[in-house]
Design a protein around this motif. Structure first.
Motif, PDB file in Angstrom:
ATOM      1  N   ILE A 172      -2.419  12.236   9.918  1.00 22.26           N
ATOM      2  CA  ILE A 172      -2.645  11.651  11.252  1.00 22.26           C
ATOM      3  C   ILE A 172      -1.423  10.832  11.655  1.00 22.26           C
ATOM      4  N   ALA A 173      -0.984   9.943  10.758  1.00 19.24           N
ATOM      5  CA  ALA A 173       0.120   9.034  11.083  1.00 19.24           C
ATOM      6  C   ALA A 173       1.399   9.807  11.394  1.00 19.24           C
ATOM      7  N   GLU A 174       1.645  10.872  10.620  1.00 18.56           N
ATOM      8  CA  GLU A 174       2.915  11.597  10.748  1.00 18.56           C
ATOM      9  C   GLU A 174       2.914  12.630  11.874  1.00 18.56           C
ATOM     10  N   HIS A 175       1.746  12.857  12.468  1.00 21.07           N
ATOM     11  CA  HIS A 175       1.687  13.859  13.531  1.00 21.07           C
ATOM     12  C   HIS A 175       2.638  13.469  14.664  1.00 21.07           C
ATOM     13  N   PRO A 176       3.468  14.412  15.125  1.00 26.78           N
ATOM     14  CA  PRO A 176       4.478  14.070  16.132  1.00 26.78           C
ATOM     15  C   PRO A 176       3.908  13.464  17.419  1.00 26.78           C
ATOM     16  N   ASP A 177       2.656  13.775  17.737  1.00 25.95           N
ATOM     17  CA  ASP A 177       2.062  13.176  18.940  1.00 25.95           C
ATOM     18  C   ASP A 177       1.565  11.755  18.695  1.00 25.95           C
ATOM     19  N   VAL A 178       1.449  11.401  17.422  1.00 29.10           N
ATOM     20  CA  VAL A 178       0.862  10.097  17.076  1.00 29.10           C
ATOM     21  C   VAL A 178       1.960   9.117  16.660  1.00 29.10           C
ATOM     22  N   LEU A 179       2.590   9.372  15.532  1.00 33.25           N
ATOM     23  CA  LEU A 179       3.630   8.507  14.971  1.00 33.25           C
ATOM     24  C   LEU A 179       3.254   7.024  15.047  1.00 33.25           C
ATOM     25  N   LEU A 180       2.148   6.735  14.394  1.00 35.54           N
ATOM     26  CA  LEU A 180       1.716   5.335  14.261  1.00 35.54           C
ATOM     27  C   LEU A 180       1.312   5.115  12.810  1.00 35.54           C
ATOM     28  N   PRO A 181       1.451   3.898  12.320  1.00 29.56           N
ATOM     29  CA  PRO A 181       0.995   3.624  10.960  1.00 29.56           C
ATOM     30  C   PRO A 181      -0.527   3.690  10.883  1.00 29.56           C
ATOM     31  N   ALA A 182      -1.033   3.939   9.675  1.00 27.35           N
ATOM     32  CA  ALA A 182      -2.487   4.098   9.515  1.00 27.35           C
ATOM     33  C   ALA A 182      -2.941   3.477   8.211  1.00 27.35           C
ATOM     34  N   TRP A 183      -4.108   2.845   8.235  1.00 31.84           N
ATOM     35  CA  TRP A 183      -4.712   2.471   6.964  1.00 31.84           C
ATOM     36  C   TRP A 183      -6.102   3.043   6.861  1.00 31.84           C
ATOM     37  N   ALA A 184      -6.447   3.377   5.603  1.00 34.33           N
ATOM     38  CA  ALA A 184      -7.814   3.720   5.254  1.00 34.33           C
ATOM     39  C   ALA A 184      -8.312   2.580   4.395  1.00 34.33           C
ATOM     40  N   SER A 185      -9.522   2.092   4.696  1.00 31.15           N
ATOM     41  CA  SER A 185     -10.006   0.927   3.950  1.00 31.15           C
ATOM     42  C   SER A 185     -11.305   1.232   3.214  1.00 31.15           C
ATOM     43  N   THR A 186     -11.496   0.480   2.120  1.00 30.69           N
ATOM     44  CA  THR A 186     -12.787   0.489   1.417  1.00 30.69           C
ATOM     45  C   THR A 186     -13.326  -0.924   1.430  1.00 30.69           C
ATOM     46  N   ASP A 187     -14.544  -1.090   0.983  1.00 32.74           N
ATOM     47  CA  ASP A 187     -15.138  -2.421   0.893  1.00 32.74           C
ATOM     48  C   ASP A 187     -14.860  -3.021  -0.488  1.00 32.74           C
ATOM     49  N   GLY A 188     -14.320  -4.242  -0.468  1.00 31.61           N
ATOM     50  CA  GLY A 188     -13.921  -4.913  -1.701  1.00 31.61           C
ATOM     51  C   GLY A 188     -15.071  -5.018  -2.689  1.00 31.61           C
ATOM     52  N   PHE A 189     -14.801  -4.734  -3.934  1.00 32.50           N
ATOM     53  CA  PHE A 189     -15.735  -4.762  -5.060  1.00 32.50           C
ATOM     54  C   PHE A 189     -16.872  -3.756  -4.896  1.00 32.50           C
ATOM     55  N   ILE A 190     -17.568  -3.760  -3.745  1.00 32.28           N
ATOM     56  CA  ILE A 190     -18.715  -2.858  -3.574  1.00 32.28           C
ATOM     57  C   ILE A 190     -18.242  -1.417  -3.802  1.00 32.28           C
ATOM     58  N   ILE A 191     -17.107  -1.070  -3.175  1.00 31.63           N
ATOM     59  CA  ILE A 191     -16.548   0.274  -3.361  1.00 31.63           C
ATOM     60  C   ILE A 191     -15.330   0.224  -4.292  1.00 31.63           C
ATOM     61  N   SER A 192     -14.489  -0.771  -4.116  1.00 34.40           N
ATOM     62  CA  SER A 192     -13.228  -0.791  -4.875  1.00 34.40           C
ATOM     63  C   SER A 192     -13.478  -0.824  -6.381  1.00 34.40           C
ATOM     64  N   HIS A 193     -14.552  -1.505  -6.797  1.00 34.23           N
ATOM     65  CA  HIS A 193     -14.821  -1.637  -8.226  1.00 34.23           C
ATOM     66  C   HIS A 193     -16.111  -0.937  -8.676  1.00 34.23           C
ATOM     67  N   GLY A 194     -16.806  -0.321  -7.717  1.00 33.47           N
ATOM     68  CA  GLY A 194     -18.034   0.377  -8.094  1.00 33.47           C
ATOM     69  C   GLY A 194     -17.713   1.799  -8.516  1.00 33.47           C
ATOM     70  N   MET A 195     -18.252   2.210  -9.686  1.00 37.84           N
ATOM     71  CA  MET A 195     -17.940   3.559 -10.156  1.00 37.84           C
ATOM     72  C   MET A 195     -18.935   4.560  -9.584  1.00 37.84           C
ATOM     73  N   GLU A 196     -18.395   5.688  -9.108  1.00 37.84           N
ATOM     74  CA  GLU A 196     -19.244   6.700  -8.475  1.00 37.84           C
ATOM     75  C   GLU A 196     -18.777   8.086  -8.899  1.00 37.84           C
TER      76      GLU A 196
END
Lengths: 412, 311
Positions: A172-196
């Protein structure tokens, strides 16, 4: 309605040739680090911060074990992390970073600059409360604080989505029509440290999906020297800022295209949001991130009791899919908007503010109650979400601030 | 090293004419003399400040080579990213094998001594192959002459005004060059726009070394100092001759005085050339000037010891 459906995620499609996947047990941080390994950026500049530290640590191992070609800059702060990313991305290198909370806050100045220079930097972000008081647990105040910086902003419900979203963020970020930075986020501990359970796609398939990076410009080509970041005054600044808006508008189309392509390739298509029992819903909860997972259980439980509850999980917050969202909610008389951060405008949380504005433009005036909940990682149980849905359904149309905005679970 | 005659024939180096620097400003000369020594094309990052504003107002630029400005406190961090991208792409064969480049970060004393010190320390410690140039005019000139940690003791600025009770800046400037030298960089040097040969030789030496390099280059600001723009170079030399700004370098750990001062001039000779010190020449500030002179003498003595010059 058909158009609205397209903007939603679709379930796993059967029959398509999918590359062989490995099912593993992974935390959100591990999943994001795996995505970074497969993306294999040219440069990564990052600084550790709870709860995103592991991403940086795991990735450092990938670097030092030779599993990636990445040059890793162990910067001395997040401000320098984003500054180094800006230098690197301006030099034609595919560039990534990871952070959370105070780290993201320290980057705020540079987030705007990365977007202004139209640099497709990609970030793995882990949502965590902002000080003060200091708190390491999940809420969305960190990423909401950066919501007007010009970054594309994608929320994830679980480790799988975090991984899938980070991979798509690069495209998405690198698409020539977009060229904007992008972040994908998770929820701290609930997702970042939860094993699935987590499905890892083959390296080759991901690398093929990502493709080769073709930068729009580079400081390392001296044949046509240029100046980036000139002082820009009354006569041009406005046009330059406006160009980021054009990129953000274009991102809406690109996000859907790439979400579909991702589905064709890996089995799960992605849209701006996902609906659960939306079609006949009399009350709908709109939520971001991991709470949507809890919301699914609440909605099913209520359905079993004959209550027509639904869930709308918003995935893409920037660009904000206003038109699609109001279309999906057009028939819904009662909406509970869940904000895991407060904007302190003494009116509504950031998500509610956006959705209400979108509904007004569409001439839709459903009953809306905004719930500010879960700040600093305070747990939210599916029973509570059931209560919230029932309460929203039964309540009269709110007519004052206290009935419009409920601070759920706070001790008054 | 390129001499002045060779350099005067080069019009593709550093800055083009037509930039908006004030008459008597030192930085255009500093850029020209330093960039003239680079054997390879230079990529430049610049902190927010007079230089960035005066050389880049969109849609114009005075920079001959690739240039980026992003913020005030991050020139060193930004060049870290560029130098690392170069390393990464070179290693992957995505840049021509024969391509050489030099990476230069620039900041004023505000962007270097103060708000950018952390980023500078980080870049030096990580051993990036870069040259950092501080053009030091001893205050925040771009925002209208506020004190920095490089402002001399007693100096009048708009935030350290020579008042009825407090006679200008209270503290002695911090010794940034020594702080950077303590990072075990391959090269750290103090130069002055007033001594061309010394400045160019230092740039030549720095460009020839691999690793982090730092040059602290002294330059008067006629606006902030209240000095005669025609006297810029003379005043810059006077700072050296009074030992307020000694010329020295630390190359691969060896301290060396690059300009010996046989007859040290009193600091008051320097003060007389600038309005920012006018109040120090009044009788009520005699004691303060005496203290400053003693501190200058003590530091000069220490520097001589460090450079093995005896006392």
């Amino acid at each position: 309605m058909e158009k609205a459906i397209e903007t939603m995620s679709s379930p796993r499609s059967a029959g398509k040739a999918e590359p062989r996947k490995a099912t593993l047990a992974r935390t959100g941080n591990e999943a994001m680090a795996e995505a970074m390994r497969q993306i294999n950026p040219d440069v990564c500049a990052a600084y550790p911060i709870t709860p995103a530290t592991e991403i940086v640590q795991i990735f450092a191992n990938f670097v030092n074990d030779g599993l990636v070609k990445t040059e890793f800059i162990t910067v001395e702060s997040e401000h320098s992390a984003m500054s180094a990313c800006i230098g690197s991305a301006s030099s034609g290198a595919r560039t990534m970073t990871a952070t959370s909370s105070q780290g993201l806050a320290l980057m705020y100045e540079m987030l705007y600059i990365a977007a202004g220079y139209r640099l497709p930097i990609v970030m793995a972000e882990v949502n965590r409360a902002l000080s003060s008081p200091i708190n390491i647990h999940c809420d969305h105040s960190d990423t909401m604080g950066g919501r007007d910086s010009g970054w594309i902003q994608i929320f994830s419900e679980n480790a799988q989505e975090a991984y899938d979203n980070l991979i798509q963020a690069v495209r998405i970020a690198e698409h020539p029509d977009v060229l904007l930075p992008a972040w994908a986020s998770t929820d701290g501990f609930i997702i970042s440290h939860g094993m699935e359970n987590f499905e890892l796609y083959p390296d080759d398939a991901v690398r093929q999906f990502i493709g080769e990076y073709k930068p729009a410009f580079t400081l390392l080509d001296n044949r046509k020297p240029f100046t980036l970041g000139a002082a820009d005054l009354q006569d041009f600044y406005f046009e330059h800022r406006r160009s980021a808006y054009e990129g953000m508008r274009a991102a809406k189309k690109v996000i859907l295209e790439i979400g579909r392509e991702f589905g064709d390739k890996f089995g799960t298509a992605y849209g701006f949001f996902e609906g659960v029992h939306l079609d006949d819903a009399e009350v709908v909860m709109v939520a971001l991130g991991s709470t949507a997972g809890t919301g699914r259980v609440a909605v099913e439980n209520l359905r079993q009791r004959g209550i027509k509850a639904g869930l709308l999980k918003l995935r893409v917050f920037r660009p904000f899919p206003a038109e699609e969202l109001v279309q999906a909610l057009a028939h819904v008389p009662a909406i509970a908007i869940m904000d895991r951060s407060d904007s302190f405008n003494a009116q509504a949380g950031p998500l509610a503010t956006e959705i209400k504005a979108a509904l007004y433009d569409a001439g839709q005036y459903p009953k809306i109650i905004n719930y500010i909940y879960g700040l600093g990682g305070r747990d939210i149980h599916f029973r509570e979400l059931e209560q919230i849905l029932e309460q929203t359904l039964k309540a009269g149309k709110p007519n004052d601030l206290n009935s419009r905005v409920v601070y759920w679970g706070v001790r008054e | 090293m390129q001499n002045l005659k060779q350099m005067s024939n080069q019009d593709k180096v550093g800055l083009a004419g037509g930039h908006r620097a004030c008459a008597g400003c030192g930085f255009p000369q500093i850029i020209k003399m330093i960039y003239g020594q680079s054997q390879a094309p230079v990529v430049t990052t610049c902190a927010t400040g007079c230089m960035e504003i005066a050389t880049t107002i969109y849609p114009f630029t005075a920079w001959r080579g690739n240039f980026i400005h992003s913020a005030f406190e991050n020139s060193a961090a930004t060049i870290s990213g560029i130098e690392t991208a170069y390393k990464a792409l070179k290693k992957q064969g995505r840049l021509p094998a024969e391509q050489e480049m030099n990476f230069v970060a620039i900041g004023g004393d505000g962007g270097t001594y103060d708000i950018g010190l952390q980023a500078l320390s980080g870049a030096m410690e990580r051993q990036h192959n870069i040259l950092y140039i501080c053009y030091n005019n001893e205050a925040y000139m771009n925002t209208g002459v506020q004190r920095s940690s490089a402002t001399p003791q007693g100096g009048h600025t708009t935030t350290s005004p020579a008042g009825k009770v407090v006679p200008g800046k209270i503290q002695f400037p911090k010794d940034l060059t020594a702080i950077i030298a303590a990072h075990d960089v391959v090269y750290a040097g103090q130069a002055s726009v007033g001594f061309h040969i010394d400045l160019m030789r230092k740039a030549d030496q720095a460009f020839g070394m691999v690793g982090p390099k730092f040059m602290n280059v002294y330059t008067p600001c006629r606006l902030g100092w209240g000095s005669d723009p025609a006297q810029t170079l003379e005043i810059a030399r006077l700072a050296v001759e009074t030992c307020l700004w000694p010329l020295y370098e630390v190359a691969e750990g060896r301290w060396k005085l690059t300009r010996k001062i046989k007859e040290k001039k009193p600091v008051t000779e320097f003060y007389k050339t600038q309005n920012r010190f006018r109040h120090l020449l009044k009788p009520e500030n005699e004691e303060l000037v005496k203290q400053i002179q003693e501190e200058v003498d003590r530091r000069w003595h220490d520097l001589l010891q460090r450079c093995g010059e005896g006392a």
